[in-house]
Design an enzyme around this catalytic site. Structure first.
Site, short mmCIF file in Angstrom:
data_model
loop_
_atom_site.label_atom_id
_atom_site.label_comp_id
_atom_site.label_asym_id
_atom_site.label_seq_id
_atom_site.Cartn_x
_atom_site.Cartn_y
_atom_site.Cartn_z
N LYS A 14 147.23 3.39 4.34
CA LYS A 14 147.19 3.72 5.76
C LYS A 14 147.89 2.66 6.61
O LYS A 14 148.69 2.98 7.48
CB LYS A 14 145.73 3.89 6.23
CG LYS A 14 144.95 4.94 5.45
CD LYS A 14 143.53 5.09 5.97
CE LYS A 14 142.66 3.86 5.73
NZ LYS A 14 142.20 3.67 4.35
N ARG A 88 135.24 7.21 10.14
CA ARG A 88 134.78 6.94 8.79
C ARG A 88 133.49 7.66 8.45
O ARG A 88 133.03 7.60 7.32
CB ARG A 88 134.53 5.44 8.63
CG ARG A 88 135.68 4.71 7.96
CD ARG A 88 135.29 3.24 7.91
NE ARG A 88 135.94 2.53 6.83
CZ ARG A 88 137.17 2.02 6.92
NH1 ARG A 88 137.91 2.20 7.98
NH2 ARG A 88 137.65 1.34 5.89
N ARG A 127 146.63 -6.48 -4.07
CA ARG A 127 146.70 -6.96 -2.68
C ARG A 127 145.88 -8.24 -2.51
O ARG A 127 146.25 -9.12 -1.74
CB ARG A 127 146.17 -5.86 -1.75
CG ARG A 127 146.21 -6.26 -0.28
CD ARG A 127 145.91 -5.08 0.62
NE ARG A 127 144.48 -4.86 0.77
CZ ARG A 127 143.95 -3.86 1.48
NH1 ARG A 127 144.74 -2.97 2.06
NH2 ARG A 127 142.65 -3.72 1.59
N ARG A 133 142.38 -11.00 1.06
CA ARG A 133 141.26 -10.43 1.82
C ARG A 133 139.97 -10.58 1.03
O ARG A 133 139.91 -10.23 -0.14
CB ARG A 133 141.52 -8.95 2.13
CG ARG A 133 141.89 -8.71 3.57
CD ARG A 133 142.27 -7.30 3.82
NE ARG A 133 141.16 -6.36 3.65
CZ ARG A 133 141.22 -5.08 4.01
NH1 ARG A 133 142.33 -4.59 4.53
NH2 ARG A 133 140.19 -4.30 3.82
N ARG A 144 132.97 -0.24 -1.54
CA ARG A 144 133.78 0.45 -0.52
C ARG A 144 134.08 1.89 -0.98
O ARG A 144 134.03 2.82 -0.17
CB ARG A 144 135.07 -0.32 -0.26
CG ARG A 144 134.82 -1.56 0.60
CD ARG A 144 135.91 -2.60 0.46
NE ARG A 144 137.19 -2.17 1.00
CZ ARG A 144 138.34 -2.78 0.72
NH1 ARG A 144 138.37 -3.82 -0.11
NH2 ARG A 144 139.46 -2.35 1.25
N1 UDP Z 1 135.13 -1.25 8.63
C1 UDP Z 1 134.13 -0.48 9.17
N2 UDP Z 1 134.46 0.47 10.08
C2 UDP Z 1 135.74 0.72 10.45
C3 UDP Z 1 136.77 -0.05 9.87
C4 UDP Z 1 136.43 -1.02 8.96
O1 UDP Z 1 132.96 -0.66 8.87
O2 UDP Z 1 135.97 1.60 11.29
C5 UDP Z 1 134.80 -2.31 7.67
C6 UDP Z 1 134.31 -1.79 6.34
O3 UDP Z 1 133.41 -2.75 5.82
C7 UDP Z 1 135.58 -1.74 5.51
C8 UDP Z 1 136.32 -2.98 6.00
O4 UDP Z 1 135.95 -3.08 7.38
O5 UDP Z 1 135.34 -1.77 4.13
C9 UDP Z 1 137.83 -2.94 5.85
O6 UDP Z 1 138.36 -1.86 6.58
P1 UDP Z 1 139.91 -1.47 6.52
O7 UDP Z 1 140.05 -0.20 7.25
O8 UDP Z 1 140.74 -2.59 6.96
O9 UDP Z 1 140.14 -1.34 4.98
P2 UDP Z 1 140.75 -0.19 4.11
O10 UDP Z 1 139.64 0.74 3.83
O11 UDP Z 1 141.86 0.42 4.92
O12 UDP Z 1 141.27 -0.90 2.92
MG MG Z 2 143.66 -0.59 6.03
#
Ligand code: UDP
Ligand code: MG
Length: 189
Positions: A14, A88, A127, A133, A144
């Protein structure tokens, strides 16, 4: 005004695709994850709370995230929107609908980047070596994915029911090749 949600599991691309397509379209862009990481970096109260959850792979509360989106849309109401990493949860999707309709912006459209879980895991571990990260370690990634399956995957169904959902293959091809497909989809929305 367009309201585009770039959707997909962690590691689906994304952020990468957002950066590419923003060179072509003039979107107001928000990544809720990036905002939370900024808050952590700046040591704010929200950052301190978010850090604990993020490092466990859990989600920050709907209330906090919806508040962020409300302010973002208020500030960018004259622009096309690109939302990365939001909504989400179905609760967040329902709130987004209400906010969009309160600004007379029309429906949101979801574009999902589809990638197999084993490939996602590889991408995220890779990554980790490049970006460092803290949530890109195997244990947190698994949580996640678990949160994604439990709470986020249903967001796709929510938009499918409204006929506002399109998916593209986010796995086979270079980022540039995938962006070509994405751009075509956006131009035909
Ligand atoms: N996160 C969340 N709500 C959001 C966006 C992020 O709780 O709307 C938290 C959640 O813990 C997630 C982390 O931030 O695992 C990383 O989010 P990001 O969208 O950067 O990661 P991606 O899923 O895109 O790798
Ligand atoms: Mg992201």
């Amino acid at each position: 005004m367009r309201n585009i949600i770039l959707f997909g599991a962690p590691g689906a691309g994304k952020g990468t695709q957002s950066a590419i397509i923003r060179e072509k379209f003039d979107f107001a862009y928000i990544s809720t994850g990036e905002i939370l990481r900024e808050e952590i970096k700046n040591g704010t109260e929200l950052g301190k709370q978010a850090e604990v959850l993020i490092n466990k792979g859990e989600l920050v509360s709907d209330e906090i995230i919806i508040g962020m989106i409300q302010s973002f849309i208020e500030a960018n109401n004259n622009k096309d929107l690109l939302l990365d990493g939001f909504p989400r949860t179905v609760k967040q999707a329902e709130s987004l609908d209400k906010i969009l309709s309160s600004f007379n912006r029309g429906e949101a459209k979801v574009i999902e980047l589809e990638v197999d879980k084993d490939v996602l895991m590889q991408r995220l571990l890779n990554r980790a070596k490049i970006e460092g990260r803290k949530d890109d370690n195997e244990q947190t990634i698994k949580e996640r994915f678990n949160q994604y399956d439990k709470k986020t995957a249903a967001v796709a169904d929510y938009y499918k029911q409204k006929n506002s959902y399109i998916s593209i293959d986010g796995q086979h091809g270079t980022p540039a090749e995938i962006s070509v497909k994405l751009i075509t989809v956006i131009e035909n929305l």
